[in-house]
Design a protein around this motif. Structure first.
Motif, mmCIF file in Angstrom:
data_model
loop_
_atom_site.group_PDB
_atom_site.id
_atom_site.type_symbol
_atom_site.label_atom_id
_atom_site.label_comp_id
_atom_site.label_asym_id
_atom_site.label_seq_id
_atom_site.Cartn_x
_atom_site.Cartn_y
_atom_site.Cartn_z
ATOM 1 N N ASP A 1 0.840 -1.195 0.000
ATOM 2 C CA ASP A 1 0.000 0.000 0.000
ATOM 3 C C ASP A 1 0.875 1.244 0.000
ATOM 4 O O ASP A 1 1.917 1.280 0.672
ATOM 5 C CB ASP A 1 -0.905 0.029 1.233
ATOM 6 C CG ASP A 1 -2.161 -0.810 1.060
ATOM 7 O OD1 ASP A 1 -2.272 -1.501 0.017
ATOM 8 O OD2 ASP A 1 -3.030 -0.782 1.956
ATOM 9 N N PRO A 2 0.468 2.298 -0.716
ATOM 10 C CA PRO A 2 1.248 3.534 -0.705
ATOM 11 C C PRO A 2 1.111 4.276 0.621
ATOM 12 O O PRO A 2 0.083 4.186 1.300
ATOM 13 C CB PRO A 2 0.633 4.346 -1.857
ATOM 14 C CG PRO A 2 -0.756 3.818 -1.998
ATOM 15 C CD PRO A 2 -0.692 2.358 -1.619
ATOM 16 N N VAL A 3 2.153 5.006 0.973
ATOM 17 C CA VAL A 3 2.164 5.828 2.185
ATOM 18 C C VAL A 3 2.380 7.275 1.747
ATOM 19 O O VAL A 3 3.387 7.588 1.099
ATOM 20 C CB VAL A 3 3.298 5.422 3.150
ATOM 21 C CG1 VAL A 3 3.133 6.140 4.485
ATOM 22 C CG2 VAL A 3 3.353 3.920 3.345
ATOM 23 N N SER A 4 1.458 8.148 2.057
ATOM 24 C CA SER A 4 1.651 9.562 1.734
ATOM 25 C C SER A 4 2.735 10.151 2.622
ATOM 26 O O SER A 4 3.054 9.608 3.687
ATOM 27 C CB SER A 4 0.347 10.338 1.928
ATOM 28 O OG SER A 4 0.034 10.439 3.315
ATOM 29 N N GLY A 5 3.305 11.279 2.193
ATOM 30 C CA GLY A 5 4.300 11.936 3.024
ATOM 31 C C GLY A 5 3.742 12.323 4.382
ATOM 32 O O GLY A 5 4.410 12.185 5.410
ATOM 33 N N GLU A 6 2.479 12.776 4.380
ATOM 34 C CA GLU A 6 1.845 13.176 5.639
ATOM 35 C C GLU A 6 1.696 11.980 6.575
ATOM 36 O O GLU A 6 1.987 12.060 7.764
ATOM 37 C CB GLU A 6 0.483 13.797 5.341
ATOM 38 C CG GLU A 6 -0.199 14.416 6.528
ATOM 39 C CD GLU A 6 -1.397 15.245 6.124
ATOM 40 O OE1 GLU A 6 -1.713 16.210 6.845
ATOM 41 O OE2 GLU A 6 -2.025 14.928 5.088
ATOM 42 N N GLU A 7 1.251 10.826 6.021
ATOM 43 C CA GLU A 7 1.097 9.631 6.843
ATOM 44 C C GLU A 7 2.463 9.092 7.265
ATOM 45 O O GLU A 7 2.618 8.583 8.384
ATOM 46 C CB GLU A 7 0.321 8.560 6.068
ATOM 47 C CG GLU A 7 0.143 7.238 6.787
ATOM 48 C CD GLU A 7 -0.751 7.312 8.022
ATOM 49 O OE1 GLU A 7 -0.895 6.277 8.695
ATOM 50 O OE2 GLU A 7 -1.300 8.399 8.322
ATOM 51 N N ALA A 8 3.449 9.203 6.376
ATOM 52 C CA ALA A 8 4.791 8.722 6.710
ATOM 53 C C ALA A 8 5.356 9.466 7.905
ATOM 54 O O ALA A 8 6.011 8.873 8.770
ATOM 55 C CB ALA A 8 5.713 8.873 5.495
ATOM 56 N N GLU A 9 5.098 10.774 7.989
ATOM 57 C CA GLU A 9 5.544 11.520 9.166
ATOM 58 C C GLU A 9 4.767 11.071 10.403
ATOM 59 O O GLU A 9 5.355 10.888 11.479
ATOM 60 C CB GLU A 9 5.343 13.024 8.966
ATOM 61 C CG GLU A 9 5.818 13.838 10.168
ATOM 62 C CD GLU A 9 5.409 15.303 10.103
ATOM 63 O OE1 GLU A 9 6.235 16.161 10.455
ATOM 64 O OE2 GLU A 9 4.260 15.578 9.714
#
Length: 269
Positions: free
Chosen positions: A179-187
């Motif tokens: 699944d992809p991880v957005s930059g916002e979620e990654a933080e």
């Protein structure tokens, strides 16, 4: 006598320039040779592996910034190279060694590395982006580890750093499902250091790099060395994951994974 500067102009897939009056910050841009995203082909994979030795050996460099050209940070491995790996044992052995050296060269590099991640971030570029000492992502960045979608184990940097950064539970979720991880979620989950608006991405990365370059080099480098003992301790896990990944490239699932990507369809494992 100080060592001579490395010849950064010899790199074919990396644009390398110096920033600041003293050139102490090295700006490393992965080139989008296809006009869209940087991809790691035969040359690019080797160069992304080897550049960190130059950074470490260059006494004039105090910090390096890694970024991508074009629409995103990195587009993963060139499909032609990946297909070659499924068919050529000798090539598979060579890329396995480069993949191992890429991780260890970054871990052992004594200069701090800052990554600026925008757009898609996949493959060898993502390895460097997440192993950077300070990783900064645009909020809309799309981080994907797609190994299992390709039909091989999640090797590269996955086992060595994802559980340490974002917990075993999150690492398993994203690495097993791709699944992809957005930059916002990654933080939010701790996969990256910071998430910022895309317009702020490079200015923030350069600001952080300038602060690191201006600081006490022994203090910063020795702190990095000590903290990276966590990664060195995970070496056996990394070696296992990488061996299993490259074993998979010789099997039928990897061939089906490549074919499905070429044909833009779901794989049938």
């Amino acid at each position: 006598m100080p060592a001579p500067f490395p010849d950064y102009q010899r790199y074919e897939t990396l644009n390398i320039t110096r920033r600041g009056a003293d050139g102490a910050v090295l700006d490393i841009q992965m080139r989008a040779l296809n006009g869209k995203l940087p991809t790691a082909g035969h040359v690019g994979h080797r160069e992304l592996c080897g550049v960190w030795r130059d950074v470490s050996d260059d006494d004039s460099v105090r910090c390096a910034v890694l970024r991508g050209e074009g629409a995103g940070f990195s587009g993963g491995g060139d499909l032609a190279m990946v297909q070659d790996m499924t068919e050529d044992f000798e090539l598979r052995c060579r890329i396995w060694k480069e993949a191992r050296d890429l991780v260890y060269n970054i871990v052992h590099c004594d200069k701090p590395i800052v990554s600026a991640i925008h757009g898609p971030a996949v493959g060898a570029g993502l390895v460097a982006g997440l192993l950077a000492d300070i990783s900064i992502a645009a909020r809309g960045a799309k981080i994907v580890d797609g190994h299992t979608r390709l039909g091989v184990a999640a090797g590269d940097h996955a086992a060595i750093v994802w559980p340490l950064l974002c917990s075993m539970a999150k690492a398993k979720y994203y690495l097993l499902l791709c699944d992809p991880v957005s930059g916002e979620e990654a933080e939010r989950i701790g996969l990256v250091s910071l998430a910022v608006d895309e317009a702020e991405l490079l200015p923030r990365a350069y600001e952080v790099a300038d602060r690191l370059a201006a600081g006490s080099q022994t203090a910063i480098r020795w702190t990095k060395h000590a903290l990276n003992q966590w990664l060195r301790q995970a070496g056996p896990m990394f070696e296992t994951s990488l061996a299993l990944e490259f074993m998979g490239f010789g099997g039928p699932d990897a061939r089906e994974g490549v074919a499905s990507l070429r044909e833009k369809r779901a794989p049938k494992f």
